[in-house]
Design an enzyme around this catalytic site. Structure first.
Site: not given
Length: 448
Positions: A129, A169
């Site tokens: 991430k 995201d």
């Protein structure tokens, strides 16, 4: 205390000591650790290999500054991150988040969850991430472009089609991905497989925009069917009004349910006849307006400030699709009183530990995010396959592959829960199944 329980608590204490301030990460670890004792007890080799302590430490955390020039000529500086959490199952895969709240704790929790989520898809991808504390809202296209170019100038040193493949995201859509890929291409040459979530004209995948929302509904429908229920005729509330929420609403309506409310960061709309998906798309995807405009344009709808989970109205299914920790124990209890019997998560960790206890105590059909919102990363992996083949699949083919993946995830979860005498406890099924996938792969590879 059993040997497995003692080992789990020992490792959790180490996590707390190393990062007591990282509350989101600690929450994610606690939620996982609370459910995997049966797997540790049944597989003592995990203690011998000290798998938990290896699992909770990212393989690499990269932190860097991102200087960029605003339209007024001033030089701005943001902080960028990439957490490469675990590559036991394949190259790092996970989104980039641009939001003022981004910090190491949030990205570690997201990377930790991503590692397990990716393992459930059955595709060869590890977990990672990243992102920055940059807020695209209110910025011009030129400012967003300059930020993305500066961000990628540093990030490109650590990623690649066979090493780490970021996606989008919160705050990172096709626009941002396009700018970042353009900069990567300038520095490294054309390698379209280095980012997913690209616009279709840049070798992106059809159905990627819809994937997380559609996948959430596919998974939830399987969970409902396993318990003699379905979306048909049910009233549903969805939090959020971004991509995940919009396409979850669209698919719920296709399945015969009625979404009566959705939200944004300030409040929510209530539309008893069902959210008008065409109007919602126009406002959020084209005009980039707030939900207050929906209430002004749609007769018999109302806008309220506050959390949609504080709204007292009869409904059966809750699909939280906004952000982490949007539901606490009090909100979960209110949902139960309103008649909710199913909660399935489209956002990452939208329910805190108190809320999860309420779900379990009330035998709510609960779809944790690791499984229920895996449709986005699954379709990103399908985009990787298309890029590797230098091909392009139809929307129908991608959607069909997505349905199969989400159905298989639920089947794995259900079978794992039953194998450990926890039938119906889908939280345990999700956590044990995903943990076993990663832990076994790590043992096979030895200490690396």
């Amino acid at each position: 205390m059993t040997a497995a329980k003692e080992y789990i608590e020992h490792i959790y204490q180490k996590v707390e000591q190393r990062g007591a301030h990282q509350v989101e990460f600690l929450q994610a670890v606690r939620e996982m650790f609370d459910t995997i004792e049966p797997a540790i007890a049944k597989n003592p080799q995990f203690i011998k290999w000290n798998i938990l302590e290896q699992l909770i430490e990212p393989e690499r955390i990269i932190t860097f500054r991102v200087p960029w020039v605003a339209d007024d000529g001033t030089i701005q500086v943001n902080k960028g991150f990439r957490v490469q959490f675990n590559s036991a199952l394949g190259p790092y895969k996970g989104g980039l988040r641009f939001h003022p709240t981004v910090n190491e704790s949030i990205l570690k929790f997201l990377g930790f969850e991503q590692m397990f989520k990716n393992s459930l898809t059955g595709l060869p991808i590890g977990g990672g991430k990243g992102g920055a504390d940059f807020d695209p809202k209110g910025k011009s296209d030129e400012e967003v472009m300059r930020f993305c170019q500066s961000f990628m100038t540093e990030l490109q040193k650590y990623i690649g089609p066979l090493e780490d493949i970021p996606a989008g995201d919160i705050g990172v859509s096709g626009r941002e991905i396009g700018y970042m890929y353009g900069q990567y291409k300038r520095l490294n040459g054309a390698q379209s497989g280095v980012l997913t979530g690209k616009p279709v004209s840049m070798n992106g995948s059809l159905a990627r925009t819809e994937a997380t929302g559609y996948g959430l509904v596919y998974y939830t429908e399987e969970m409902l069917k396993a318990n003699g229920q379905s979306f048909k005729g049910q009233k549903v509330i969805v939090s959020g009004s971004g991509n995940v929420a919009i396409y979850a609403i669209e698919k719920v309506h296709e399945y015969g349910g009625t979404v009566i409310a959705c939200s944004d960061s300030n409040g929510y709309i209530y539309d008893e006849s069902g959210i008008d998906i065409d109007l919602l798309k126009q406002l959020k995807e084209v005009e980039r307006k707030r939900l207050t405009d929906y209430a002004e344009r749609k007769e018999d709808s109302s806008y309220y400030e506050g959390s949609v989970w504080d709204f007292d109205v009869d409904y059966s299914i809750a699909l939280p699709c906004a952000t982490q920790n949007e539901i606490d124990g009090e909100k979960a209890s209110r949902m139960v009183k309103n008649g909710v019997y199913c909660v399935s998560e489209g956002a990452n960790m939208p329910s805190n530990l108190d809320a999860i206890h309420v779900y379990l105590d009330n035998k709510i059909f609960y779809g944790p995010a690791k499984a229920a919102n895996a449709g986005g990363v699954a379709t990103s992996a399908l985009e990787m396959a298309q890029n590797a083949q230098h091909g392009h699949w139809t929307f129908e083919r991608v959607d069909q592959e997505l349905q199969v993946i989400m159905k298989n995830i639920f089947k794995t979860v259900e079978e794992t829960a039953s194998e450990y005498d926890l039938a119906g406890n889908y939280l345990a099924g999700v956590n044990i199944a995903s943990f076993l996938n990663v832990a076994n792969a790590m043992i096979f590879q030895g200490i690396v």
